[in-house]
Design a protein around this motif. Structure first.
Motif, PDB file in Angstrom:
ATOM      1  N   ARG A 689      34.784  39.107  22.854  1.00  0.00           N
ATOM      2  CA  ARG A 689      34.769  40.002  21.695  1.00  0.00           C
ATOM      3  C   ARG A 689      35.299  41.390  22.026  1.00  0.00           C
ATOM      4  NH1 ARG A 689      31.757  38.628  17.189  1.00  0.00           N
ATOM      5  NH2 ARG A 689      32.726  40.547  16.413  1.00  0.00           N
ATOM      6  N   LEU A 690      35.074  41.886  23.219  1.00  0.00           N
ATOM      7  CA  LEU A 690      35.418  43.270  23.544  1.00  0.00           C
ATOM      8  C   LEU A 690      36.764  43.417  24.241  1.00  0.00           C
ATOM      9  CD1 LEU A 690      31.928  44.577  24.772  1.00  0.00           C
ATOM     10  CD2 LEU A 690      32.957  44.793  22.502  1.00  0.00           C
ATOM     11  N   ALA A 691      37.191  42.412  24.980  1.00  0.00           N
ATOM     12  CA  ALA A 691      38.419  42.542  25.769  1.00  0.00           C
ATOM     13  C   ALA A 691      39.651  42.275  24.916  1.00  0.00           C
ATOM     14  CB  ALA A 691      38.380  41.593  26.957  1.00  0.00           C
ATOM     15  N   ARG A 692      40.753  42.900  25.329  1.00  0.00           N
ATOM     16  CA  ARG A 692      42.048  42.640  24.692  1.00  0.00           C
ATOM     17  C   ARG A 692      42.513  41.235  24.996  1.00  0.00           C
ATOM     18  NH1 ARG A 692      47.156  43.300  27.077  1.00  0.00           N
ATOM     19  NH2 ARG A 692      48.885  43.536  25.594  1.00  0.00           N
ATOM     20  N   ARG A 693      42.450  40.828  26.247  1.00  0.00           N
ATOM     21  CA  ARG A 693      42.735  39.475  26.695  1.00  0.00           C
ATOM     22  C   ARG A 693      41.833  39.169  27.868  1.00  0.00           C
ATOM     23  NH1 ARG A 693      48.255  37.699  28.523  1.00  0.00           N
ATOM     24  NH2 ARG A 693      48.002  39.507  29.899  1.00  0.00           N
ATOM     25  N   TRP A 694      41.609  37.877  28.087  1.00  0.00           N
ATOM     26  CA  TRP A 694      40.838  37.476  29.252  1.00  0.00           C
ATOM     27  C   TRP A 694      41.235  36.054  29.620  1.00  0.00           C
ATOM     28  CZ3 TRP A 694      37.161  33.596  30.018  1.00  0.00           C
ATOM     29  CH2 TRP A 694      36.828  32.847  28.879  1.00  0.00           C
ATOM     30  N   GLY A 695      40.874  35.650  30.831  1.00  0.00           N
ATOM     31  CA  GLY A 695      41.205  34.317  31.281  1.00  0.00           C
ATOM     32  C   GLY A 695      40.589  34.041  32.638  1.00  0.00           C
ATOM     33  N   ALA A 696      40.756  32.795  33.052  1.00  0.00           N
ATOM     34  CA  ALA A 696      40.245  32.362  34.353  1.00  0.00           C
ATOM     35  C   ALA A 696      41.276  31.437  34.970  1.00  0.00           C
ATOM     36  CB  ALA A 696      38.899  31.662  34.216  1.00  0.00           C
ATOM     37  N   THR A 697      41.549  31.622  36.265  1.00  0.00           N
ATOM     38  CA  THR A 697      42.568  30.850  36.967  1.00  0.00           C
ATOM     39  C   THR A 697      41.978  30.320  38.260  1.00  0.00           C
ATOM     40  OG1 THR A 697      44.270  32.313  36.070  1.00  0.00           O
ATOM     41  CG2 THR A 697      44.902  30.876  37.878  1.00  0.00           C
ATOM     42  N   ARG A 698      42.215  29.049  38.509  1.00  0.00           N
ATOM     43  CA  ARG A 698      41.734  28.435  39.746  1.00  0.00           C
ATOM     44  C   ARG A 698      42.676  28.773  40.894  1.00  0.00           C
ATOM     45  NH1 ARG A 698      41.150  23.788  37.945  1.00  0.00           N
ATOM     46  NH2 ARG A 698      38.880  23.703  37.707  1.00  0.00           N
ATOM     47  N   LEU A 699      42.112  29.150  42.023  1.00  0.00           N
ATOM     48  CA  LEU A 699      42.872  29.464  43.223  1.00  0.00           C
ATOM     49  C   LEU A 699      42.626  28.389  44.277  1.00  0.00           C
ATOM     50  CD1 LEU A 699      42.088  33.283  43.552  1.00  0.00           C
ATOM     51  CD2 LEU A 699      44.002  32.223  42.371  1.00  0.00           C
ATOM     52  N   SER A 700      43.432  28.438  45.335  1.00  0.00           N
ATOM     53  CA  SER A 700      43.212  27.498  46.434  1.00  0.00           C
ATOM     54  C   SER A 700      41.902  27.772  47.159  1.00  0.00           C
ATOM     55  CB  SER A 700      44.378  27.580  47.434  1.00  0.00           C
ATOM     56  OG  SER A 700      44.506  28.903  47.926  1.00  0.00           O
ATOM     57  N   THR A 701      41.391  29.003  47.046  1.00  0.00           N
ATOM     58  CA  THR A 701      40.128  29.371  47.699  1.00  0.00           C
ATOM     59  C   THR A 701      38.995  29.592  46.702  1.00  0.00           C
ATOM     60  OG1 THR A 701      40.790  31.702  47.667  1.00  0.00           O
ATOM     61  CG2 THR A 701      41.326  30.416  49.633  1.00  0.00           C
ATOM     62  N   GLY A 702      39.200  29.275  45.429  1.00  0.00           N
ATOM     63  CA  GLY A 702      38.151  29.485  44.432  1.00  0.00           C
ATOM     64  C   GLY A 702      38.748  29.746  43.066  1.00  0.00           C
ATOM     65  N   LYS A 703      38.353  30.869  42.483  1.00  0.00           N
ATOM     66  CA  LYS A 703      38.874  31.209  41.154  1.00  0.00           C
ATOM     67  C   LYS A 703      38.840  32.717  40.985  1.00  0.00           C
ATOM     68  CE  LYS A 703      34.547  31.053  38.474  1.00  0.00           C
ATOM     69  NZ  LYS A 703      33.632  30.743  39.582  1.00  0.00           N
ATOM     70  N   VAL A 704      39.511  33.191  39.934  1.00  0.00           N
ATOM     71  CA  VAL A 704      39.481  34.591  39.554  1.00  0.00           C
ATOM     72  C   VAL A 704      39.330  34.657  38.041  1.00  0.00           C
ATOM     73  CG1 VAL A 704      41.999  34.765  39.410  1.00  0.00           C
ATOM     74  CG2 VAL A 704      40.638  36.829  39.700  1.00  0.00           C
ATOM     75  N   VAL A 705      38.415  35.501  37.573  1.00  0.00           N
ATOM     76  CA  VAL A 705      38.201  35.758  36.149  1.00  0.00           C
ATOM     77  C   VAL A 705      38.663  37.180  35.875  1.00  0.00           C
ATOM     78  CG1 VAL A 705      36.514  35.860  34.277  1.00  0.00           C
ATOM     79  CG2 VAL A 705      36.246  34.169  36.098  1.00  0.00           C
ATOM     80  N   TRP A 706      39.497  37.347  34.859  1.00  0.00           N
ATOM     81  CA  TRP A 706      40.083  38.651  34.596  1.00  0.00           C
ATOM     82  C   TRP A 706      39.999  38.978  33.101  1.00  0.00           C
ATOM     83  CZ3 TRP A 706      43.999  38.473  31.058  1.00  0.00           C
ATOM     84  CH2 TRP A 706      44.629  37.242  30.872  1.00  0.00           C
ATOM     85  N   PHE A 707      40.043  40.275  32.811  1.00  0.00           N
ATOM     86  CA  PHE A 707      40.123  40.727  31.422  1.00  0.00           C
ATOM     87  C   PHE A 707      40.913  42.030  31.392  1.00  0.00           C
ATOM     88  CE2 PHE A 707      36.185  42.537  33.074  1.00  0.00           C
ATOM     89  CZ  PHE A 707      36.290  43.866  32.707  1.00  0.00           C
ATOM     90  N   GLU A 708      41.447  42.342  30.223  1.00  0.00           N
ATOM     91  CA  GLU A 708      42.255  43.548  30.019  1.00  0.00           C
ATOM     92  C   GLU A 708      41.714  44.333  28.835  1.00  0.00           C
ATOM     93  OE1 GLU A 708      46.592  41.791  31.576  1.00  0.00           O
ATOM     94  OE2 GLU A 708      46.244  42.267  29.444  1.00  0.00           O
ATOM     95  N   LEU A 709      41.810  45.669  28.936  1.00  0.00           N
ATOM     96  CA  LEU A 709      41.410  46.583  27.872  1.00  0.00           C
ATOM     97  C   LEU A 709      42.542  47.563  27.614  1.00  0.00           C
ATOM     98  CD1 LEU A 709      37.738  47.445  28.939  1.00  0.00           C
ATOM     99  CD2 LEU A 709      38.444  45.968  27.062  1.00  0.00           C
ATOM    100  N   ASN A 710      42.754  47.894  26.372  1.00  0.00           N
ATOM    101  CA  ASN A 710      43.746  48.909  26.028  1.00  0.00           C
ATOM    102  C   ASN A 710      43.281  50.271  26.512  1.00  0.00           C
ATOM    103  OD1 ASN A 710      45.513  47.132  24.683  1.00  0.00           O
ATOM    104  ND2 ASN A 710      44.243  47.216  22.839  1.00  0.00           N
ATOM    105  N   ARG A 711      44.231  51.079  26.936  1.00  0.00           N
ATOM    106  CA  ARG A 711      43.896  52.396  27.476  1.00  0.00           C
ATOM    107  C   ARG A 711      43.688  53.425  26.381  1.00  0.00           C
ATOM    108  NH1 ARG A 711      48.081  53.791  32.197  1.00  0.00           N
ATOM    109  NH2 ARG A 711      47.009  55.789  31.856  1.00  0.00           N
ATOM    110  N   GLY A 712      43.874  53.036  25.152  1.00  0.00           N
ATOM    111  CA  GLY A 712      43.623  53.943  24.063  1.00  0.00           C
ATOM    112  C   GLY A 712      44.853  54.731  23.659  1.00  0.00           C
TER     113      GLY A 712
END
Length: 712
Positions: A689-712
């Motif tokens: 609800r709050l982030a501009r975009r978000w996602g999750a990607t599987r890595l060879s050593t695990g995963k990374v969860v990321w999100f982006e926010l507008n700088r205004g």
């Protein structure tokens, strides 16, 4: 002893039509009727195209003057004159000027008689004038074909001209130009609208649309000393033709088309079909008598149109043998149209297949700008297997891919699509470049033993300003530095994909800010006129020359650079399709990156909030502190709950604020709706609800969860 002498006369294909420019592609070659035999003359064999006669004389007879010969509508005929001093005479042993005895040849059988009344063929004198009126016949009127040989030669030439066409317009134009004015004065070609393709069953009523018309032009070119031919007065024939007509079931036109065979329009059924085809006013514009032929155009499975051949009233009418000529023209044209429609559909499908497998738009990853070009090969081989791609990876990295499947066919385009999809899947697993090529090689071997391709896979990291490249038999990339120096990167060539049993090697190189990496397929640098290494050197020089135009401190614009690179192609350099991908390295400055390790403990979320707040204060983004602290706390809480190793937290300040949390757990989180009684399960809901975009990607050593926010 008498001998035989053969006299040659020009055939119908050696004398151009009077009043027609020989350079005109529609200029017809017409047949000159044989001159009348003089008394006592015997037929002798000349060139193909008709018989000629020479008078026979003996030592006891004198040459007789020839009687007036027949004349064509174009002008006067020329009699055969027996002259002892002519070039065809030979002195005998006794030095007597006697004629040689010609070799007898029977007259050809089956020569159609001119189907015209005496009013249409007035007797003429030797000077081309009518005996009764003394008026000269108008020049430029096509001579009718009077022999079977003439018709065979005309049909052969016409069908060859029709067969030269590849697309629909060329075939229809070939039919029109082959028949006007040799066979008819005008032609109207109607085709089904829309044309059915292959076994496709047409829906709706049968509609014919006027595709093309052709008539004898009112004026002819008078350059080069050729006089214009006398044209008949304008009449209602110039107004024939309706744009669109609907063939109603059971109508007279439907019956004529169902009959398939060409018919004269003076027949009752054809006369009744003319108003439906030409409109109510068009029926009266068709000349009376056998001066119009309606020929259905039937393809392999159905009638696809009709052709109407017309002659003016002052010209000799068609004869029954001309129906056979019209049938041949209609058959060859219909089959050619069928092939053109099928070829056009196949080319369209292949072209769409290839273009849909290429990316419509390129992504906009952080720290790099991208531009691309794709050029198909020649029109006859525009379907190829070249592709390019840019795939965003975790950690603000981007994968740059360019490949080339060997061959030009729909199969090559299909294999290209499968390899591109496989590369995207492997990139999503964040495998090293050499591992990606290894799995692509295995996939190519599963597709077939002869499925080979070249590929170059590179991963750019804007944070570390490094690029990792692995190559599988592809031309090396070229790096254009900010100062204007163009460098061919030293990358191990490797074996092409599909060979099997080979290892691929990756190299890691610097990717300086402001540099431009150019990935391309061999169609850009290799052709019949130059080898691949010569082309690579020309490309390097071209990039250096373009960089000098903008100066050492400003890199050339990407789009303009791609256009300049394609301008180096010459007329003979389009033997293969071309894929081009350009990447401008902007990078991310170290001052815009904040990176931490967090131990997987209960205090990790609180520490993550404090670290994020300090970084935002340093960057002057305090207005985002509340949102960032809440989202970072939720994502880190989910990570430390299952992680067994330290959790990573990274903030990137670019045009947006990006937060990345990595752990060693490969399972990806899924967004779900929490029930009212659940104590957890609302963290990703808040992120969504709050982030501009978000996602999750599987890595060879695990995963990374990321999100982006507008700088205004």
């Amino acid at each position: 002893m008498d001998s035989t002498r053969v006299t040659e006369q020009p055939t119908s294909f050696e004398r151009p039509q009077a009043g027609v420019d020989p350079a005109d592609p529609r200029g017809a070659f017409v047949h000159t009727p044989a001159p009348a035999r003089a008394p006592g003359a015997l037929p002798v064999q000349g060139r193909p195209g008709g018989d000629v006669s020479v008078p026979v004389t003996t030592a006891h007879s004198t040459p007789d003057t020839s009687e007036p010969g027949t004349s064509t509508p174009f002008g006067k005929g020329k009699d055969t004159v027996s002259d002892p001093a002519s070039e065809h005479s030979q002195p005998g042993a006794e030095q007597t000027a006697e004629r040689e005895t010609p070799r007898p040849r029977p007259a050809p059988e089956g020569i159609p008689v001119q189907p015209a009344d005496e009013q249409d063929r007035p007797p003429v004198n030797n000077d081309g004038q009518e005996r009764r009126s003394g008026q000269s016949l108008p020049p430029g009127r096509p001579t009718p074909m009077r022999r079977d040989g003439d018709r065979l030669r005309f049909v052969g030439a016409a069908t060859r001209r029709i067969a030269r066409g590849i697309d629909l317009d060329e075939i229809v134009m070939g039919l029109c130009r082959a028949t006007v004015p040799t066979f008819s004065d005008a032609i109207l070609v109607y085709l089904r609208d829309p044309l059915p393709v292959g076994d496709e069953r047409p829906t709706g009523p049968l509609v014919l649309r006027l595709r093309r018309t052709d008539r004898i032009p009112a004026e002819r070119d008078t350059e080069n000393g050729f006089l214009p031919a006398a044209q008949p007065e304008p009449n209602e024939l110039d107004t024939v033709g309706a744009e669109l007509c609907e063939v109603r079931p059971g109508s007279a036109l439907a019956e004529v088309l169902r009959g398939v065979r060409p018919v004269f329009t003076d027949a009752p059924a054809a006369r009744a079909a003319l108003p439906e085809l030409l409109g109510e006013d068009g029926e009266f514009a068709v000349p009376d008598g056998q001066r119009a032929i309606l020929a259905p155009l039937r393809g392999r499975r159905r009638v696809i149109g009709a052709a109407l051949f017309l002659r003016r009233p002052e010209r000799v009418a068609f004869d029954p043998d001309d129906l056979l000529v019209a049938a041949q023209l209609a058959t060859h044209s219909a089959l050619g149209i069928d092939k053109a429609v099928l070829y056009g559909r196949e080319a369209y499908i292949a072209d769409e297949l290839q273009r849909t497998m290429l990316p419509e738009t390129l992504p906009r990853p952080t720290g790099v700008r991208l531009a691309s070009r794709y050029l198909p090969a020649a029109e006859t081989a525009r379907v190829g297997g070249d592709w390019y791609d840019a795939i965003p990876l975790p950690g603000s990295r981007v994968a740059l891919v360019v490949g080339d499947v060997m061959g030009h066919s729909m199969t090559s385009a299909a294999i290209m699509g499968q390899l591109r999809t496989t590369a995207q899947t492997l990139a999503g697993l964040d495998l090293p470049p050499q591992e990606v090529l290894h799995h692509l090689d295995e996939q190519a071997q599963r597709l077939g033993v002869d499925r080979m391709a070249t590929c170059l896979y590179a991963v750019y990291d804007p944070v570390s300003h490094r690029i990792t490249i692995a190559n599988a038999g592809h031309p090396p990339p070229v790096l254009l530095h900010l100062g204007g120096r163009a460098e061919v990167l030293r990358v191990p060539a490797g074996a092409p994909i599909g060979v099997g049993g080979v290892d691929f090697e990756a190299v890691e190189l610097d990717a300086p800010a402001g540099g431009t990496l150019l990935l391309y397929t061999d169609g850009l640098v290799e052709s019949r006129l130059r080898d691949v290494w010569t082309g690579i050197e020309q490309l390097r020089e071209k990039l250096a020359a373009v960089a000098q135009l903008t100066g050492p401190d400003h890199p050339p614009p990407l789009e303009a650079l791609c256009d300049e690179v394609l301008d180096m192609l010459g007329p003979g350099d389009r033997d293969d399709d071309i894929a081009l991908l350009a990447a401008r390295f902007d990078g991310i400055a170290p001052s815009d990156v904040a990176y931490w390790f967090l131990e997987p403990e209960d205090a990790a979320p609180g520490r993550a909030r404090r670290l994020a707040r300090r970084a935002l204060q340093r960057w002057g983004l305090e207005e985002l502190s509340d949102s960032v602290e809440l989202l970072v706390s939720e994502v880190v809480t989910n990570a430390v709950r299952y992680a067994s190793r330290p959790v990573t937290l990274r903030l990137l300040r670019t045009d947006v604020l990006r937060c990345e949390v990595g752990d060693d757990v490969p399972q990806l989180p899924r967004l779900r709706q929490a029930r009212a009684t659940d104590e957890g399960g609302r963290g990703l809901y808040l992120v969504n609800r709050l982030a501009r975009r978000w996602g999750a990607t599987r890595l060879s050593t695990g995963k990374v969860v990321w999100f982006e926010l507008n700088r205004g």
